[in-house]
Design an enzyme around this catalytic site. Structure first.
Site, PDB file in Angstrom:
ATOM      1  N   TYR A  63      68.768  43.588 107.553  1.00 40.42           N
ATOM      2  CA  TYR A  63      67.489  43.854 108.211  1.00 40.42           C
ATOM      3  C   TYR A  63      66.557  42.665 107.979  1.00 40.42           C
ATOM      4  O   TYR A  63      65.857  42.572 106.965  1.00 40.42           O
ATOM      5  CB  TYR A  63      66.828  45.127 107.673  1.00 40.42           C
ATOM      6  CG  TYR A  63      67.635  46.393 107.844  1.00 40.42           C
ATOM      7  CD1 TYR A  63      68.709  46.466 108.718  1.00 40.42           C
ATOM      8  CD2 TYR A  63      67.310  47.542 107.122  1.00 40.42           C
ATOM      9  CE1 TYR A  63      69.435  47.632 108.865  1.00 40.42           C
ATOM     10  CE2 TYR A  63      68.036  48.720 107.281  1.00 40.42           C
ATOM     11  CZ  TYR A  63      69.107  48.757 108.142  1.00 40.42           C
ATOM     12  OH  TYR A  63      69.827  49.918 108.280  1.00 40.42           O
ATOM     13  N   TYR A 207      70.775  58.184 110.439  1.00 40.99           N
ATOM     14  CA  TYR A 207      69.973  57.067 110.930  1.00 40.99           C
ATOM     15  C   TYR A 207      69.775  57.197 112.438  1.00 40.99           C
ATOM     16  O   TYR A 207      70.496  57.910 113.116  1.00 40.99           O
ATOM     17  CB  TYR A 207      70.547  55.719 110.514  1.00 40.99           C
ATOM     18  CG  TYR A 207      71.775  55.183 111.210  1.00 40.99           C
ATOM     19  CD1 TYR A 207      71.686  54.578 112.467  1.00 40.99           C
ATOM     20  CD2 TYR A 207      73.017  55.190 110.584  1.00 40.99           C
ATOM     21  CE1 TYR A 207      72.801  54.027 113.088  1.00 40.99           C
ATOM     22  CE2 TYR A 207      74.145  54.640 111.191  1.00 40.99           C
ATOM     23  CZ  TYR A 207      74.023  54.060 112.443  1.00 40.99           C
ATOM     24  OH  TYR A 207      75.134  53.511 113.058  1.00 40.99           O
ATOM     25  N   LEU A 210      64.989  59.236 115.265  1.00 41.67           N
ATOM     26  CA  LEU A 210      64.105  59.359 116.430  1.00 41.67           C
ATOM     27  C   LEU A 210      64.681  58.627 117.635  1.00 41.67           C
ATOM     28  O   LEU A 210      63.963  58.388 118.614  1.00 41.67           O
ATOM     29  CB  LEU A 210      62.707  58.838 116.087  1.00 41.67           C
ATOM     30  CG  LEU A 210      61.985  59.627 114.985  1.00 41.67           C
ATOM     31  CD1 LEU A 210      60.665  58.961 114.620  1.00 41.67           C
ATOM     32  CD2 LEU A 210      61.752  61.067 115.413  1.00 41.67           C
ATOM     33  N   LYS A 218      56.324  59.232 123.074  1.00 42.89           N
ATOM     34  CA  LYS A 218      55.257  58.297 123.443  1.00 42.89           C
ATOM     35  C   LYS A 218      55.690  57.277 124.496  1.00 42.89           C
ATOM     36  O   LYS A 218      54.944  56.353 124.803  1.00 42.89           O
ATOM     37  CB  LYS A 218      54.768  57.574 122.192  1.00 42.89           C
ATOM     38  CG  LYS A 218      54.132  58.513 121.162  1.00 42.89           C
ATOM     39  CD  LYS A 218      53.690  57.770 119.915  1.00 42.89           C
ATOM     40  CE  LYS A 218      53.059  58.732 118.909  1.00 42.89           C
ATOM     41  NZ  LYS A 218      52.649  58.028 117.662  1.00 42.89           N
ATOM     42  N   GLY A 282      62.211  55.817 110.671  1.00 41.84           N
ATOM     43  CA  GLY A 282      61.909  54.393 110.756  1.00 41.84           C
ATOM     44  C   GLY A 282      60.481  54.148 111.200  1.00 41.84           C
ATOM     45  O   GLY A 282      59.964  54.837 112.079  1.00 41.84           O
ATOM     46  N   ALA A 283      59.827  53.182 110.576  1.00 42.37           N
ATOM     47  CA  ALA A 283      58.441  52.855 110.929  1.00 42.37           C
ATOM     48  C   ALA A 283      58.159  51.410 110.565  1.00 42.37           C
ATOM     49  O   ALA A 283      58.744  50.868 109.626  1.00 42.37           O
ATOM     50  CB  ALA A 283      57.468  53.778 110.213  1.00 42.37           C
ATOM     51  N   ARG A 284      57.238  50.787 111.313  1.00 48.20           N
ATOM     52  CA  ARG A 284      56.788  49.437 110.972  1.00 48.20           C
ATOM     53  C   ARG A 284      55.277  49.339 110.906  1.00 48.20           C
ATOM     54  O   ARG A 284      54.736  48.272 110.633  1.00 48.20           O
ATOM     55  CB  ARG A 284      57.369  48.405 111.924  1.00 48.20           C
ATOM     56  CG  ARG A 284      57.112  48.629 113.374  1.00 48.20           C
ATOM     57  CD  ARG A 284      57.881  47.622 114.237  1.00 48.20           C
ATOM     58  NE  ARG A 284      57.226  46.315 114.289  1.00 48.20           N
ATOM     59  CZ  ARG A 284      57.854  45.155 114.158  1.00 48.20           C
ATOM     60  NH1 ARG A 284      59.155  45.116 113.920  1.00 48.20           N
ATOM     61  NH2 ARG A 284      57.211  44.018 114.257  1.00 48.20           N
ATOM     62  N   GLN A 288      52.686  55.130 112.057  1.00 44.08           N
ATOM     63  CA  GLN A 288      53.954  55.676 112.534  1.00 44.08           C
ATOM     64  C   GLN A 288      54.626  56.577 111.506  1.00 44.08           C
ATOM     65  O   GLN A 288      55.608  57.247 111.826  1.00 44.08           O
ATOM     66  CB  GLN A 288      54.898  54.532 112.918  1.00 44.08           C
ATOM     67  CG  GLN A 288      54.426  53.726 114.120  1.00 44.08           C
ATOM     68  CD  GLN A 288      55.263  52.488 114.362  1.00 44.08           C
ATOM     69  OE1 GLN A 288      55.963  52.001 113.479  1.00 44.08           O
ATOM     70  NE2 GLN A 288      55.194  51.952 115.575  1.00 44.08           N
TER      71      GLN A 288
END
Length: 330
Positions: A63, A207, A210, A218, A282-284, A288
């Site tokens: 990653y 994994y 979403l 969204k 997962g988020a950045r 989120q």
């Protein structure tokens, strides 16, 4: 069963304490295949996850080619926490192009590199990211078992392995976790991987929970993605399929509203209700990750489950698997 699956935590064999059944996924914060890194938001996202009570963070060297692990290590060193770290190995890379490599010498090097980047003395959960057909599974398993006995890793897991491959692995070393793609739109793991995990007292880390943002509710059918974003290569997001998935999400959104929940909370709850699972959220960006605690304290009814199945039958009767993400052999 319903009471058991509504609990917030689950025990991974080999860890001292249970972990939350929602973990922070950090692929996106590494930047690679997600439009580039945003370090300030990444650090704040990890801190927000800790504040929300998350006690498991899942990452991997690939990653961002070490960058996500470095950010996780930096963020955790800045803030008191009780979080466990799950990372991976078994992917090498050249010119930012990953390929499978689970040779024992590569495994040992990756563990040492991850310990340094994460700023820890032990990796809580170490997982082989993808099976390497050119390396005997037993050789990889034995090296991980040696590293476990040396105290450098806690629990041992694999990712994207089949039941047959896990059978071979478990002859040489114990397995605590299996990580597979699993969400409302990608349910293949529910047919063989999840029953295998249940039977063998393992935990499945889901994994793509979403489905790369689809299940956030969204997106519109007109949404497009730059070439630097992996969704530009995902068949689900192409014009011939994308509107059908969006139509399904619109109906899931209405189903979620009956519970006063967002579609992404509903989608995560769906995963948790299937068995001994942990959903990787997962988020950045910090915003989120908000709403995670809305996942706990309730379950989907059988009617909810049946309605999800009916929505899929109407809009995506032939779901597309995530095989486009599989890296090549070395």
């Amino acid at each position: 069963m319903e009471e058991q699956l509504s609990k917030n935590n689950i025990h991974i064999p080999g860890l001292e304490h249970p972990v939350t059944r929602v973990a922070l996924g950090t692929w996106a914060i590494g930047g690679w295949m997600w439009g580039g890194p945003d370090d300030d938001n990444a650090i704040r996202t990890i801190h927000t996850a800790l504040d929300e009570g998350i006690t498991l963070i899942d990452t991997a060297p690939v990653y961002g080619f070490g960058h996500a692990e470095e950010l996780v290590g930096r963020a955790l060193s800045q803030k008191p926490h009780k979080a466990f770290i799950a990372t991976k190995l078994g992917l090498n890379w050249k010119d930012d192009k990953p390929f499978r490599d689970s040779r024992p010498e590569r495994i040992r090097k990756e563990v040492e590199d991850s310990l340094r980047r994460l700023k820890v003395e032990r990796i809580d959960v170490e997982q082989i990211h993808w099976p390497d057909p050119k390396t005997p599974i037993e050789d990889s398993a034995r090296e991980l078992e040696r590293l476990h006995k040396e105290g450098k890793i806690g629990a041992i897991g694999v990712s994207n392995y089949s039941p047959e491959q896990m059978d071979i692995f478990r002859q040489a070393a114990p397995l605590a976790t299996i990580q597979s793609p699993f969400n409302i739109f990608e349910q293949a793991a529910g047919k063989d991987i999840l029953p295998y995990a249940t039977k063998n007292k393992m935990v499945m880390l889901a994994y793509g929970a979403l489905c790369r943002g689809l299940l956030t509710g969204k997106m519109s059918k007109d949404k497009t993605f730059p070439k630097s974003d992996l969704r530009s290569d995902d068949p689900k997001f192409q014009p011939e399929h994308f509107p059908h998935y969006i139509a399904a999400v619109d109906e899931i959104k209405k189903l979620a509203e009956k519970h006063n929940k967002s579609p992404m909370v509903f989608a995560i709850r769906w995963i948790l209700d299937q068995g001994p699972t942990i959903a990787l959220w997962g988020a950045r960006k910090p915003e989120q990750i908000s709403g995670i605690n809305d996942v706990f304290g309730w379950t989907l009814s059988q009617e909810d489950q049946d309605q999800v199945a009916a929505i899929l039958k109407r809009h995506v009767p032939h779901p597309i698997d995530p095989s486009f993400m599989a890296p090549p052999e070395r």
